[in-house]
Design an enzyme around this catalytic site. Structure first.
Site, PDB file in Angstrom:
ATOM      1  N   LYS A  13       1.243  -1.490  -0.247  1.00 53.43           N
ATOM      2  CA  LYS A  13      -0.618  -0.124  -0.168  1.00 53.43           C
ATOM      3  C   LYS A  13       0.920   0.953  -0.168  1.00 53.43           C
ATOM      4  O   LYS A  13       0.357   2.410  -0.902  1.00 53.43           O
ATOM      5  CB  LYS A  13      -0.474  -0.179   1.714  1.00 53.43           C
ATOM      6  CG  LYS A  13      -2.290  -1.480   1.315  1.00 53.43           C
ATOM      7  CD  LYS A  13      -2.539  -1.100   2.536  1.00 53.43           C
ATOM      8  CE  LYS A  13      -1.673  -0.635   4.152  1.00 53.43           C
ATOM      9  NZ  LYS A  13      -1.218  -2.511   3.869  1.00 53.43           N
ATOM     10  N   ARG A  88      -9.428   0.935   8.482  1.00 51.13           N
ATOM     11  CA  ARG A  88      -9.169  -0.143   8.775  1.00 51.13           C
ATOM     12  C   ARG A  88     -10.257  -0.803   9.737  1.00 51.13           C
ATOM     13  O   ARG A  88      -9.755  -1.818  10.382  1.00 51.13           O
ATOM     14  CB  ARG A  88      -8.073  -0.095   9.795  1.00 51.13           C
ATOM     15  CG  ARG A  88      -6.866  -1.468   9.299  1.00 51.13           C
ATOM     16  CD  ARG A  88      -5.471   0.073   9.622  1.00 51.13           C
ATOM     17  NE  ARG A  88      -4.527  -0.913   9.812  1.00 51.13           N
ATOM     18  CZ  ARG A  88      -3.309  -1.076   9.335  1.00 51.13           C
ATOM     19  NH1 ARG A  88      -2.841   0.470   8.252  1.00 51.13           N
ATOM     20  NH2 ARG A  88      -2.242  -1.235   9.476  1.00 51.13           N
ATOM     21  N   ARG A 127      11.904  -5.649   4.471  1.00 46.98           N
ATOM     22  CA  ARG A 127      11.526  -4.318   5.018  1.00 46.98           C
ATOM     23  C   ARG A 127      12.197  -3.387   5.668  1.00 46.98           C
ATOM     24  O   ARG A 127      12.580  -3.789   7.173  1.00 46.98           O
ATOM     25  CB  ARG A 127      10.624  -3.889   5.006  1.00 46.98           C
ATOM     26  CG  ARG A 127      10.257  -2.271   5.002  1.00 46.98           C
ATOM     27  CD  ARG A 127       8.703  -1.982   4.662  1.00 46.98           C
ATOM     28  NE  ARG A 127       7.813  -2.256   5.850  1.00 46.98           N
ATOM     29  CZ  ARG A 127       6.240  -2.400   6.264  1.00 46.98           C
ATOM     30  NH1 ARG A 127       5.862  -1.377   5.461  1.00 46.98           N
ATOM     31  NH2 ARG A 127       6.130  -2.894   7.712  1.00 46.98           N
ATOM     32  N   ARG A 160      11.274  -1.778  10.862  1.00 49.68           N
ATOM     33  CA  ARG A 160      10.506  -0.862  11.913  1.00 49.68           C
ATOM     34  C   ARG A 160       9.735  -2.492  12.429  1.00 49.68           C
ATOM     35  O   ARG A 160      10.668  -3.199  12.528  1.00 49.68           O
ATOM     36  CB  ARG A 160       9.211  -1.150  10.429  1.00 49.68           C
ATOM     37  CG  ARG A 160       8.898   0.578   9.993  1.00 49.68           C
ATOM     38  CD  ARG A 160       7.649   0.411   9.693  1.00 49.68           C
ATOM     39  NE  ARG A 160       6.818  -0.027  10.101  1.00 49.68           N
ATOM     40  CZ  ARG A 160       5.083  -0.507   9.312  1.00 49.68           C
ATOM     41  NH1 ARG A 160       4.880   0.259   8.307  1.00 49.68           N
ATOM     42  NH2 ARG A 160       4.112  -0.617   9.934  1.00 49.68           N
ATOM     43  N   ARG A 171      -0.307  -7.809  13.672  1.00 55.24           N
ATOM     44  CA  ARG A 171      -1.019  -7.735  12.389  1.00 55.24           C
ATOM     45  C   ARG A 171      -1.856  -9.097  11.416  1.00 55.24           C
ATOM     46  O   ARG A 171      -2.889  -7.788  11.133  1.00 55.24           O
ATOM     47  CB  ARG A 171       0.340  -7.137  11.659  1.00 55.24           C
ATOM     48  CG  ARG A 171       0.836  -5.786  12.407  1.00 55.24           C
ATOM     49  CD  ARG A 171       1.922  -5.267  12.605  1.00 55.24           C
ATOM     50  NE  ARG A 171       2.082  -4.406  10.787  1.00 55.24           N
ATOM     51  CZ  ARG A 171       3.578  -4.642   9.886  1.00 55.24           C
ATOM     52  NH1 ARG A 171       4.368  -5.469  10.789  1.00 55.24           N
ATOM     53  NH2 ARG A 171       3.175  -4.569   8.792  1.00 55.24           N
TER      54      ARG A 171
HETATM   55  P1  AP5 Z   1       4.508  -1.255   1.889  1.00 58.72           P
HETATM   56  O1  AP5 Z   1       4.745  -1.006   0.751  1.00 58.72           O
HETATM   57  O2  AP5 Z   1       5.903  -0.895   2.956  1.00 58.72           O
HETATM   58  O3  AP5 Z   1       3.368  -2.484   2.685  1.00 58.72           O
HETATM   59  P2  AP5 Z   1       2.674  -1.765   3.252  1.00 58.72           P
HETATM   60  O4  AP5 Z   1       0.531  -2.532   2.352  1.00 58.72           O
HETATM   61  O5  AP5 Z   1       2.042  -0.299   3.388  1.00 58.72           O
HETATM   62  O6  AP5 Z   1       2.822  -2.790   4.260  1.00 58.72           O
HETATM   63  P3  AP5 Z   1       2.383  -1.701   6.112  1.00 58.72           P
HETATM   64  O7  AP5 Z   1       3.628  -3.168   6.628  1.00 58.72           O
HETATM   65  O8  AP5 Z   1       3.124  -0.480   6.320  1.00 58.72           O
HETATM   66  O9  AP5 Z   1       1.062  -1.721   6.817  1.00 58.72           O
HETATM   67  P4  AP5 Z   1       0.245  -2.009   7.709  1.00 58.72           P
HETATM   68  O10 AP5 Z   1      -0.906  -1.380   7.718  1.00 58.72           O
HETATM   69  O11 AP5 Z   1       0.938  -3.142   8.450  1.00 58.72           O
HETATM   70  O12 AP5 Z   1       1.363  -0.430   8.879  1.00 58.72           O
HETATM   71  P5  AP5 Z   1       1.311   0.864   8.839  1.00 58.72           P
HETATM   72  O13 AP5 Z   1       1.815   1.365   8.931  1.00 58.72           O
HETATM   73  O14 AP5 Z   1      -0.446   1.791   8.119  1.00 58.72           O
HETATM   74  O15 AP5 Z   1       5.609  -3.080   1.022  1.00 58.72           O
HETATM   75  C1  AP5 Z   1       5.892  -3.420   2.213  1.00 58.72           C
HETATM   76  C2  AP5 Z   1       7.694  -4.219   1.784  1.00 58.72           C
HETATM   77  O16 AP5 Z   1       6.918  -5.243   0.666  1.00 58.72           O
HETATM   78  C3  AP5 Z   1       8.974  -3.434   1.252  1.00 58.72           C
HETATM   79  O17 AP5 Z   1       9.920  -3.780   1.660  1.00 58.72           O
HETATM   80  C4  AP5 Z   1       8.490  -3.224  -0.386  1.00 58.72           C
HETATM   81  O18 AP5 Z   1       9.618  -3.018  -1.166  1.00 58.72           O
HETATM   82  C5  AP5 Z   1       8.162  -4.318  -0.769  1.00 58.72           C
HETATM   83  N1  AP5 Z   1       6.916  -4.427  -1.446  1.00 58.72           N
HETATM   84  C6  AP5 Z   1       5.886  -3.713  -1.736  1.00 58.72           C
HETATM   85  N2  AP5 Z   1       5.470  -3.783  -2.873  1.00 58.72           N
HETATM   86  C7  AP5 Z   1       6.110  -4.934  -3.734  1.00 58.72           C
HETATM   87  C8  AP5 Z   1       6.009  -5.845  -4.780  1.00 58.72           C
HETATM   88  N3  AP5 Z   1       4.735  -5.557  -5.933  1.00 58.72           N
HETATM   89  N4  AP5 Z   1       6.764  -6.737  -5.542  1.00 58.72           N
HETATM   90  C9  AP5 Z   1       7.763  -7.449  -4.219  1.00 58.72           C
HETATM   91  N5  AP5 Z   1       7.822  -6.365  -2.879  1.00 58.72           N
HETATM   92  C10 AP5 Z   1       6.895  -5.214  -2.910  1.00 58.72           C
HETATM   93  O19 AP5 Z   1       0.132   0.367  10.918  1.00 58.72           O
HETATM   94  C11 AP5 Z   1       1.814   0.333  11.419  1.00 58.72           C
HETATM   95  C12 AP5 Z   1       0.152  -0.002  13.034  1.00 58.72           C
HETATM   96  O20 AP5 Z   1      -0.347   1.633  13.245  1.00 58.72           O
HETATM   97  C13 AP5 Z   1      -1.126  -0.735  12.734  1.00 58.72           C
HETATM   98  O21 AP5 Z   1      -0.491  -1.681  12.570  1.00 58.72           O
HETATM   99  C14 AP5 Z   1      -1.600  -0.171  13.912  1.00 58.72           C
HETATM  100  O22 AP5 Z   1      -1.513   0.006  15.220  1.00 58.72           O
HETATM  101  C15 AP5 Z   1      -0.905   1.311  13.916  1.00 58.72           C
HETATM  102  N6  AP5 Z   1      -2.637   2.274  12.650  1.00 58.72           N
HETATM  103  C16 AP5 Z   1      -1.972   2.500  11.261  1.00 58.72           C
HETATM  104  N7  AP5 Z   1      -3.515   2.623  10.777  1.00 58.72           N
HETATM  105  C17 AP5 Z   1      -4.970   2.730  10.996  1.00 58.72           C
HETATM  106  C18 AP5 Z   1      -6.248   2.537  11.784  1.00 58.72           C
HETATM  107  N8  AP5 Z   1      -6.459   3.009  10.452  1.00 58.72           N
HETATM  108  N9  AP5 Z   1      -6.441   1.546  12.258  1.00 58.72           N
HETATM  109  C19 AP5 Z   1      -5.878   2.067  13.977  1.00 58.72           C
HETATM  110  N10 AP5 Z   1      -4.779   1.235  13.803  1.00 58.72           N
HETATM  111  C20 AP5 Z   1      -3.796   1.590  12.586  1.00 58.72           C
END
Ligand code: AP5
Length: 218
Positions: A13, A88, A127, A160, A171
């Protein structure tokens, strides 16, 4: 252009939203990045979110909804935005609907990035992120030119804290129980577009552009 990026942790994402935000000239609003910044600054919200994030659980809805209501009202959001990590939960989706209505805006689409679980675990374990400009890398599939250093700003890359195996499992469970129901929610509203997120960054990006008829030249 108002899009939501949906999908499990590690689906890509942030990677897609980052690239497309630059191409389309609309802000990339990542709730994860916003919360990490609040933590870095030691704000009340950052402190409230900290323990939930470290355990891999979702932060309470009300905190997220207030944070996003404030962010989406900023002037740079007038032309649109790419939402990454929000909504979410069903409550967050309903709050977003209400917020959009109040502002007289509409969602264009919800992009669900589909990626199988073994690939997710491989991605999250490898990552690395830039703590300064937030660019995302992967040790094997998307390494920086100089090991451990951001190509764009030269900062030292970090892992991270929530990319540890036990936290990744929590998660994924949170995604299945609280976020996956949004697929049906947006399907019923004819907004859902499922995109194969397992095929490499460039291919996934082209699929998204093809679905929306947008390219860098438009
Ligand atoms: P990346 O693009 O970083 O993936 P992502 O989907 O953004 O993953 P996240 O881990 O950031 O999502 P998340 O939803 O768990 O975390 P968030 O920060 O939102 O890609 C991942 C890896 O894959 C990278 O190394 C990249 O290079 C590689 N990659 C990407 N695309 C690829 C492809 N096509 N092919 C090969 N490799 C690829 O949330 C963190 C925490 O914050 C949550 O756990 C929660 O506690 C809190 N939080 C955030 N939002 C909310 C909400 N709305 N409600 C409640 N709590 C929340």
């Amino acid at each position: 252009m108002r899009l939501v990026f949906l999908g499990p942790p590690g689906a890509g994402k942030g990677t897609q939203a980052h690239v497309l935000s630059e191409e389309w000239g609309v802000p990339h609003l990542s709730t994860g990045d916003l919360l990490r910044e609040e933590r870095r600054q030691g704000t009340k919200l950052g402190k409230q979110a900290q323990d939930f994030m470290d355990r891999g659980e979702l932060v309470p809805d009300q905190l997220i909804i207030e944070m996003m209501a404030e962010r989406c009202r900023k002037p740079d959001c007038q032309k649109g935005y790419l939402l990454d990590g929000f909504p979410r939960t069903l409550s967050q989706a309903e709050a977003l609907d209400k917020m959009l209505k109040q502002l007289g805006h509409e969602l264009d689409a919800v992009i669900d990035l589909a990626v199988p679980e073994p690939e997710i675990i491989r991605r999250l374990s490898g990552r690395r992120v830039c703590p300064s400009c937030l660019r995302i890398y992967h040790q094997e599939t998307m390494p920086p030119r100089v090991e451990g250093t951001c190509d764009d700003c030269g900062a030292k890359l970090v892992q991270r804290e929530d990319d540890q195996p036990e936290v990744i499992r929590t998660r994924l469970r949170a995604y299945e129980s609280q976020t996956a129901p949004l697929i049906a929610y947006y399907q019923e509203r004819n907004l859902l577009h499922t995109v194969d997120g397992s095929i490499g960054v460039e291919h996934t990006r082209r699929q998204i552009q093809a679905q929306f008829g947008l390219s860098a030249s438009q």
